[in-house]
Scaffold this active site. Structure first.
Site, mmCIF file in Angstrom:
data_model
loop_
_atom_site.group_PDB
_atom_site.id
_atom_site.type_symbol
_atom_site.label_atom_id
_atom_site.label_comp_id
_atom_site.label_asym_id
_atom_site.label_seq_id
_atom_site.Cartn_x
_atom_site.Cartn_y
_atom_site.Cartn_z
ATOM 1 C CB SER A 184 43.444 40.799 37.823
ATOM 2 O OG SER A 184 42.149 40.263 37.832
ATOM 3 C CG HIS A 185 40.556 38.405 34.264
ATOM 4 N ND1 HIS A 185 39.789 38.368 35.402
ATOM 5 C CD2 HIS A 185 41.187 37.207 34.216
ATOM 6 C CE1 HIS A 185 39.940 37.192 36.003
ATOM 7 N NE2 HIS A 185 40.779 36.478 35.305
ATOM 8 C CD GLU A 237 42.881 42.053 44.344
ATOM 9 O OE1 GLU A 237 42.419 42.845 45.142
ATOM 10 O OE2 GLU A 237 43.026 42.331 43.115
#
Lengths: 351, 351
Positions: free
Chosen positions: A57-58, A198
């Site tokens: 997610s990053h 998320e």
């Protein structure tokens, strides 16, 4: 804790990239969309490090955000950060509307010098567009032998414990501790039950949320990711997590002269307020605390890590560091759909 | 969050004391059992403040611990703390085996001066007997206009998330923020699901624990307080609380040259290791960060507190501050059984 796990999809829906390829693609996309080479490099370092550690997610996924944000005027892609020597223990860096990453890199050396000279120091980053994981920053300080703690508010996505509507940011906190051998002990987590990224990944994958993550727009519990994104996430750990989240807002907000989460808006143009906010980074030098005894006490700390592992529990950074080792030889994988979006962005004119 | 609620028992089983009576009783007990007048005053200030705020597990009840500890040689009741000016941002106070409270009071002025001069400073208390709540300490710093954060490890009572046996202390963390009007915003919580004192109160009251608080000696979940005291508490908030707890051990342990939780033992003579450990207190001066803008930004922070209250949620310190107001006019109440134990201690010879 970190989203360091498969982002979903079978291996045959994945594209494998070497770290060099991931880097080149990231820089090309960022420069194509107007980021200066200094900003592009700082951002690419962060997203490739996250992808390498399988914090999806990053990872490269966040380049979509960066491009969307520059299109909406939410970040100045060429801002030159300004360093302000505020006090003997405090350095401020005004990001001037640019990404927090170049501002951090600009202030980092000053923070290290002040922490070594005084024992403890703070780097305050102001007026920054912030989208990245905090662990690469604290880990980079621990690699210099410092103990580091970082916090940042995000936009109002989280209800306080006992409340019903968004007020707090997801307000991540990250910590790193230098280890005599090997990589630093590091953690980085949102003070919401989960990071908002998320929830976005669940929405993209068409999956329901587990119970206890979120409230809908009326303040009722929900497992629908879209309703959660329109409502509020919950803090982790009930009242305790909520209290920590408030602390993070205060330290990375008013203490450093910057905005609270609810005074900002996402950089996609929705909501009210400016998208920029602050980041608070504390660094401490064990040698200034302990002198010649520092090595002995740092070795003592190893007993704690060994004790955690000995009873079958996992250190927060273990999975991430294992992924790093794997990625350094095998490269990284991202969903083909994401890869195609990224390649399109690399070649598009930003319209 | 804090145990600021009735300790159980009907009002007709309670004894009411004025704050002056509670103070006099506390000082008399402590001096009767060998504490110097400086230590007795520091300890009495802490337990009376806790009782006043209806934090029963850190209130007069803790005098039983203090007496038990001095009987077992776990605390030097006359130790004179030594101040070490470690670095421009770091002051250490060696408690020399005495209570942490007098050590904190001895170092407090130095911490305040360093925080005002540098913007940020740390007070490290070493080799202390620690039994008290942390909020009176951070609150006293916030009353001087500083932002304060305090942590201490305790003995190994808590299993790391995913583990089965005690390794971590209950490792409380406390934070205080100065408010332009009224009392500071303050929280103080154990990073275990509950403070160990709460489990002890359940055992004394013959009550079962809620599920999810503890493991028994075999690492299995239990609701029996005696089994929990012989086994392990769980960290709050799963892996995130566990990570924070590890951070607290590191900052209030090896960073300041002191012991980890599992390297200490309770002061009742059970277990291995010395009972003394460290405490880490960080203070920051908003005026050093912000200059003349500090008042404006501190007022901004009020919007966050107002936002929490407006949606029906509670600030962590609200219940405690309401109890304080009540106690200042009505005095405090403690169970008669506890009162009788305390009166007996006041008149006993410590045998």
């Amino acid at each position: 804790m970190m989203l360091c796990k498969p982002a979903g999809g079978h291996m045959d829906d994945q594209v494998r990239l070497s770290l060099d390829e991931a880097w080149a693609l990231s820089v090309a996309i960022l420069e194509q969309h107007g980021f200066s080479s200094a900003h592009a490099a700082a951002i690419a370092r962060s997203v490739v490090a996250a992808q390498r550690d399988e914090c999806h997610s990053h990872g490269l996924y966040r380049l979509l955000d960066c491009v969307r944000t520059v299109r909406h005027g939410g970040v100045d892609p060429c801002a030159i950060p300004e360093v302000i020597d505020q006090a003997s223990g405090v350095v401020r860096v005004d990001a001037r509307g640019g990404s927090s990453l170049l501002a951090f890199e600009t202030g980092r050396k000053h923070l290290i010098d002040k922490a070594r000279a005084n024992g403890v120091a703070v780097l305050a980053v102001n007026n920054a567009f912030h989208f990245s994981a905090l662990w690469p920053e604290v880990e980079s300080l621990a690699e210099q032998g410092l103990v580091a703690l970082a916090m940042t508010p995000s936009h109002a996505y989280v209800a306080p414990a006992g409340g019903q509507s968004p007020l707090l940011g997801t307000n991540p906190i990250a910590f790193a501790w230098p280890r005599p051998e090997g990589l630093p002990f590091t953690f980085d987590f949102a003070t919401s039950v989960v990071a908002r990224g998320e929830v976005e990944l669940h929405r993209r994958a068409g999956k329901r949320l587990p119970e206890g993550w979120a409230l809908d727009g009326e303040g009722h519990p929900t497992t629908d990711p879209a309703a959660a994104l329109a409502g509020a996430l919950l803090p982790f750990g009930g009242h305790k997590g909520s209290a920590l989240s408030i602390m993070i807002e205060l330290l990375a907000g008013p203490l450093i002269g910057d905005r609270l989460g609810h005074q900002t808006r996402p950089a996609d143009g929705s909501g009210e307020g400016a998208p920029q906010h602050g980041e608070f980074i504390l660094a401490m030098d064990p040698h200034a605390f302990l002198g010649a005894d520092a090595e002995t006490h740092l070795r003592q700390a190893e007993a704690l890590f060994e004790g955690v592992i000995a009873q079958g529990a996992r250190l927060p950074s273990q999975r991430r560091h294992a992924a790093r080792k794997r990625s350094q030889t095998e490269g990284v994988t991202i969903p083909s759909e994401l890869y195609e979006e990224l390649v399109h962005l690399k070649d598009s004119d930003g319209a």
